[in-house]
Enzyme design. Structure first.
Site, mmCIF file in Angstrom:
data_model
loop_
_atom_site.group_PDB
_atom_site.id
_atom_site.type_symbol
_atom_site.label_atom_id
_atom_site.label_comp_id
_atom_site.label_asym_id
_atom_site.label_seq_id
_atom_site.Cartn_x
_atom_site.Cartn_y
_atom_site.Cartn_z
ATOM 1 N N ASP A 46 0.854 -1.201 0.000
ATOM 2 C CA ASP A 46 0.000 0.000 0.000
ATOM 3 C C ASP A 46 0.886 1.246 0.000
ATOM 4 O O ASP A 46 0.396 2.369 -0.155
ATOM 5 C CB ASP A 46 -0.999 -0.013 1.164
ATOM 6 N N SER A 47 2.212 1.029 0.107
ATOM 7 C CA SER A 47 3.160 2.135 -0.093
ATOM 8 C C SER A 47 3.048 2.698 -1.509
ATOM 9 O O SER A 47 3.544 3.788 -1.782
ATOM 10 C CB SER A 47 4.598 1.664 0.168
ATOM 11 N N GLU A 92 8.424 -4.842 11.020
ATOM 12 C CA GLU A 92 8.980 -3.550 10.594
ATOM 13 C C GLU A 92 9.486 -2.738 11.791
ATOM 14 O O GLU A 92 8.758 -2.562 12.788
ATOM 15 C CB GLU A 92 7.878 -2.766 9.845
ATOM 16 N N GLU A 99 -2.087 -5.603 8.301
ATOM 17 C CA GLU A 99 -1.337 -5.101 9.460
ATOM 18 C C GLU A 99 -2.091 -5.353 10.767
ATOM 19 O O GLU A 99 -3.324 -5.278 10.784
ATOM 20 C CB GLU A 99 -1.118 -3.576 9.316
ATOM 21 N N ASP A 158 -1.237 -6.151 -0.775
ATOM 22 C CA ASP A 158 -1.315 -5.513 0.544
ATOM 23 C C ASP A 158 -2.706 -4.925 0.737
ATOM 24 O O ASP A 158 -3.131 -4.042 -0.025
ATOM 25 C CB ASP A 158 -0.254 -4.389 0.577
ATOM 26 N N LYS A 160 -1.542 -9.468 2.501
ATOM 27 C CA LYS A 160 -0.920 -9.059 3.763
ATOM 28 C C LYS A 160 -1.842 -8.066 4.459
ATOM 29 O O LYS A 160 -2.490 -7.254 3.792
ATOM 30 C CB LYS A 160 0.438 -8.396 3.475
HETATM 31 O O1 KIV Z 1 3.500 -1.191 1.779
HETATM 32 C C1 KIV Z 1 4.690 -1.529 1.937
HETATM 33 O O2 KIV Z 1 5.586 -1.202 1.152
HETATM 34 C C2 KIV Z 1 5.013 -2.345 3.110
HETATM 35 C C3 KIV Z 1 6.459 -2.587 3.381
HETATM 36 C C4 KIV Z 1 7.013 -1.421 4.105
HETATM 37 C C5 KIV Z 1 6.674 -3.848 4.117
HETATM 38 O O3 KIV Z 1 4.143 -2.747 3.819
#
Ligand code: KIV
Length: 287
Positions: free
Chosen positions: A53-54, A191, A124, A92, A122
Site C-alpha cells: 500500500d506504499s 517492521e 497489518e 497488501d 498481507k
Molecule cells: O507497503 C509496503 O511497502 C510495506 C512494506 C514497508 C513492508 O508494507
C-alpha cells in the site's frame, strides 16, 4: 495469469518459503507496482513481490498510505502479476479494507487473488486482527501478518518510530506473532524493531519472518524498491541501503534529452524514416 505461461519455471509458493526458512536460506522481497519493474525483479530472482500500500505515497502522490483504495491496489496488483513468472505476488490490503467486518475482509482479500492474480494477501496488526486472519485462512486465502511499526496505524503508535524497545512491548510483539501464526498466517513482516528483537521473533516462530528495519537475524528482508534504487522523495530511512541512484540518472537523462531537442541534435538521421525522392518531388509539386 503470467505465472502459468512458463511451466518450466518453479514458482515460489508457501511450501518453498517454509523450506527456505528451515534450510536457513534468506527470503528476498521487494515492493513492485507495475509490469516492467515486476519483470526485472522476477528476472533478478527476488522471491516475493509485495504490491505494497506504499504505492499510495511512492507512486500515486498521496502523503501517506491511508487514502489508497481497493480498486487502485487491484489495478497495480494486476500489473505486477502480468510481469511475473516465478516470484510470489503478495497483495497488501489497504486501510479499511479488512477493518469493518469479516465479510468485507474476505471479499476484499478474495479480489486480490481472483482479480489481481496475487497468491497471498498481507494485513497489518496483532491481536485485534487474529479473528480476521482466521476467517481468511478458513476461506482459503493465504495471509501474511505485519507487526512492529504498522504504517496504517502509525498515528496510534506515536508516529513512524521503532517499536519493541522495552521488554514489555517486545514481548507483546512476540505474543501477537505467535497468535497470527496460530490463526493461520504463513509468513510475517516485521517492521522497525531492534535487531535482537527481530532475531528473537524469527526464532520463536515456525513461519518465516521477513524484516524491514528489523536486523539481519530475520528469515528474509524486504525493502521498498524505490528506496533501494534511489527514486523518490530524498528521505531515506536508516534501514535502507541504496543500491543505485536511478532518480539522479533519470533527471540527468531528461536534461540531456531537453538540451538535444532544443539544440536540434535529436532526432538525428538514424532516428528518421525516409520517403523516395520521386514521391517527395510529387508532393512538393502538388502544392
Ligand atoms: O507497503 C509496503 O511497502 C510495506 C512494506 C514497508 C513492508 O508494507
Amino acid at each position: 495469469m503470467a505465472r502459468e505461461k512458463d511451466k518450466a519455471v518453479q514458482a515460489v509458493d508457501i511450501s518453498s518459503l517454509l523450506k527456505m526458512k528451515k534450510k536457513g536460506q534468506k527470503i528476498t522481497m521487494l515492493t513492485a507496482y507495475d509490469t516492467p519493474t515486476a519483470r526485472m525483479l522476477d528476472d533478478a530472482g527476488i522471491d516475493v513481490l509485495l504490491v505494497g500500500d506504499s504505492a499510495a505515497n511512492v507512486v500515486l502522490g498521496y502523503k501517506d498510505t491511508l487514502p489508497v483504495t481497493m480498486d487502485e491496489m487491484i489495478h497495480h496488483t494486476k500489473a505486477v502479476s502480468r510481469g511475473v513468472k516465478r516470484a510470489m505476488v503478495l497483495g497488501d490490503m489497504p486501510f479499511m479494507s479488512y477493518n469493518i467486518s469479516h465479510e468485507d475482509a474476505v471479499r476484499n482479500a478474495g479480489r486480490f487473488i481472483k482479480e489481481g492474480g496475487a497468491q497471498a494477501v498481507k494485513l497489518e496488526g496483532g491481536a485485534h486482527v487474529v479473528d480476521t486472519v482466521e476467517r481468511l485462512f478458513r476461506a482459503g486465502i493465504p495471509v501474511v501478518g505485519h507487526l512492529g511499526l504498522t504504517p496504517q496505524t502509525a498515528g496510534m503508535q506515536g508516529g513512524y518510530r521503532v517499536q519493541g524497545k522495552t521488554a514489555a512491548t517486545a514481548a507483546r510483539i512476540v505474543e501477537d506473532a505467535l497468535k497470527l501464526q496460530e490463526a493461520g498466517a504463513f509468513m510475517l513482516i516485521l517492521e522497525c524493531v531492534p535487531d535482537r528483537v527481530g532475531e528473537h521473533v524469527s526464532k520463536a516462530l515456525e513461519i518465516p519472518v521477513v524484516g524491514i528495519g528489523a536486523g539481519p537475524g530475520c528469515d528474509g528482508q524486504v525493502l521498498v524498491f524505490h528506496d533501494m534504487v534511489g527514486i523518490g522523495t530524498g528521505f531515506s530511512p536508516k534501514f535502507v541501503r541504496r543500491y543505485a541512484n536511478l532518480g539522479q540518472e533519470i533527471v540527468e537523462a531528461a536534461s540531456r534529452y531537453k538540451q538535444d531537442v532544443q539544440q536540434g541534435s535529436f532526432p538525428a538521421k538514424e532516428h528518421c524514416f525516409t520517403i523516395k525522392d520521386s514521391e517527395f518531388e510529387l508532393l512538393v509539386k502538388k502544392r
